[in-house]
Design an enzyme around this catalytic site. Structure first.
Site, PDB file in Angstrom:
ATOM      1  N   GLU A 167     102.060 -13.108  51.170  1.00 29.29           N
ATOM      2  CA  GLU A 167     101.274 -13.297  52.395  1.00 29.29           C
ATOM      3  C   GLU A 167     102.197 -13.878  53.462  1.00 29.29           C
ATOM      4  OE1 GLU A 167      97.864 -12.905  53.728  1.00 29.29           O
ATOM      5  OE2 GLU A 167      99.081 -13.705  55.359  1.00 29.29           O
TER       6      GLU A 167
ATOM      7  N   ASP B 105      96.841  -5.441  58.641  1.00 29.71           N
ATOM      8  CA  ASP B 105      96.673  -5.564  60.102  1.00 29.71           C
ATOM      9  C   ASP B 105      96.958  -4.239  60.814  1.00 29.71           C
ATOM     10  OD1 ASP B 105      95.992  -8.244  59.952  1.00 29.71           O
ATOM     11  OD2 ASP B 105      98.074  -8.896  60.030  1.00 29.71           O
TER      12      ASP B 105
ATOM     13  N   LYS C  44      97.531  -1.874  69.516  1.00 30.58           N
ATOM     14  CA  LYS C  44      98.241  -1.521  70.754  1.00 30.58           C
ATOM     15  C   LYS C  44      99.491  -0.711  70.424  1.00 30.58           C
ATOM     16  CE  LYS C  44      96.590  -5.321  73.505  1.00 30.58           C
ATOM     17  NZ  LYS C  44      96.750  -6.739  73.817  1.00 30.58           N
TER      18      LYS C  44
ATOM     19  N   ASP D 204      90.127  -0.285  57.919  1.00 33.59           N
ATOM     20  CA  ASP D 204      88.910   0.025  58.679  1.00 33.59           C
ATOM     21  C   ASP D 204      89.294   0.692  59.992  1.00 33.59           C
ATOM     22  OD1 ASP D 204      90.090  -2.603  59.315  1.00 33.59           O
ATOM     23  OD2 ASP D 204      88.709  -2.456  61.003  1.00 33.59           O
TER      24      ASP D 204
ATOM     25  N   THR E 163      86.715  -7.443  49.586  1.00 33.97           N
ATOM     26  CA  THR E 163      87.547  -8.503  50.151  1.00 33.97           C
ATOM     27  C   THR E 163      86.761  -9.196  51.270  1.00 33.97           C
ATOM     28  OG1 THR E 163      88.566  -7.311  51.989  1.00 33.97           O
ATOM     29  CG2 THR E 163      89.512  -6.944  49.804  1.00 33.97           C
TER      30      THR E 163
ATOM     31  N   GLU F  73      86.667  -7.063  54.339  1.00 35.77           N
ATOM     32  CA  GLU F  73      85.830  -5.884  54.084  1.00 35.77           C
ATOM     33  C   GLU F  73      84.358  -6.208  54.321  1.00 35.77           C
ATOM     34  OE1 GLU F  73      86.467  -4.251  50.221  1.00 35.77           O
ATOM     35  OE2 GLU F  73      84.713  -2.966  50.319  1.00 35.77           O
TER      36      GLU F  73
END
Ligand SMILES: C[S@@+](CC[C@H](N)C(=O)[O-])C[C@H]1O[C@@H](n2cnc3c(N)ncnc32)[C@H](O)[C@@H]1O
Length: 242
Positions: free
Chosen positions: A79, A129, A133, A165, A202, A205
């Site tokens: 992470e 992520d 942009k 997503d 998650t 989610e």
């Protein structure tokens, strides 16, 4: 607040510096757990441990659930957020899970140093992520160089699971994964599916579902068509918004 590895962690701190793993290897790191679940056979030959990686575990629900369900498997979480890694370390310690290790780093920078070729049973990347942009798109994790490194780290029967997503990112993921050597789409002929029965959810989610966002689940591995017929293809509109 310092970056002490021992900061407010009850019991064994599951965080491991990248340099430790690079120097000593995972066997040494996991062998130091209280349970002594060291992967050795009676004749002294080293048994190959089952090892699973989650990248970007966020608040950690998915990794905690997997680790509790399969105590015999070694779980590693990478992470990039130090705060999330610290919070997760507390959760892992409180849950007394001895089969989890955490690395605070960027996965694309550390995956090669952390894992020998063909050493991972599975890699999970959930709701990575999207960097929507255009000028930030180069920061997306799923790019061909990283996926090539991930494929090398996977065992010959290993699987790569990716979820997003974000519709434009889903198209990029499809393009990158379908072009990756050594990997085959397990949902073929669908590029992805929008539901996977029995899959743990998650934290992000849950949020995306409550907002009605489209979900895209990708699964890649060595054997094509192994899931064919069990799922309905998801749909992503090309160029569509989230
Ligand atoms: C949108 S959150 C999703 C968290 C979790 N997987 C979930 O589904 O609830 C993305 C997570 O990935 C982490 N992350 C982003 N880029 C990363 C990278 N290059 N390497 C490791 N972690 C990363 C972020 O810090 C964040 O915690």
């Amino acid at each position: 607040m310092g970056r002490s590895l021992k900061y407010e962690i009850p019991g064994v701190d599951p965080r491991v510096p990248l340099s430790d793993v690079a120097e000593k290897g995972w066997t040494s790191v996991f062998a130091s757990t209280a349970s002594g679940r060291a992967p050795f056979q009676p004749d002294g030959l080293e048994e190959k441990p089952r090892r699973v990686l989650e990248i970007g575990f966020g608040r950690g629900e998915f990794l905690l659930a997997m680790a509790a369900r399969e105590p015999e498997v070694q779980f590693i979480g990478i992470e990039v957020s130090w705060k999330r890694t610290l919070k997760m370390a507390r959760k892992v310690a409180r849950a007394k899970l001895e089969n989890v290790r955490l690395v605070d780093d960027r996965a694309e920078h550390s995956i090669q140093a952390l894992f020998e070729p063909e050493s991972l049973e599975a890699i999970w990347i959930n709701f990575t992520d999207p960097w929507p942009k255009t000028r930030h798109a180069h920061r997306r994790l799923i790019q061909s160089g990283f996926v090539g490194d991930a494929a090398v780290a996977l065992e010959s029967s290993g699987k790569l699971f990716v979820a997003t997503d974000d519709v434009p990112y889903a198209h990029q993921i499809d393009e990158v994964l379908s072009g990756a050597a050594r990997l085959q789409n397990l949902y073929a002929p669908c590029p992805f599916v929008s539901e996977v029965r029995g899959r743990a959810r998650t934290g992000y989610e849950d949020q995306w579902r409550s907002e009605g966002r489209p979900l895209h689940f990708f699964a890649y591995g060595p054997s094509p068509h192994s899931h064919a017929g069990r799922a309905t293809c998801g749909r992503a509109k090309r160029g569509g918004a989230k």
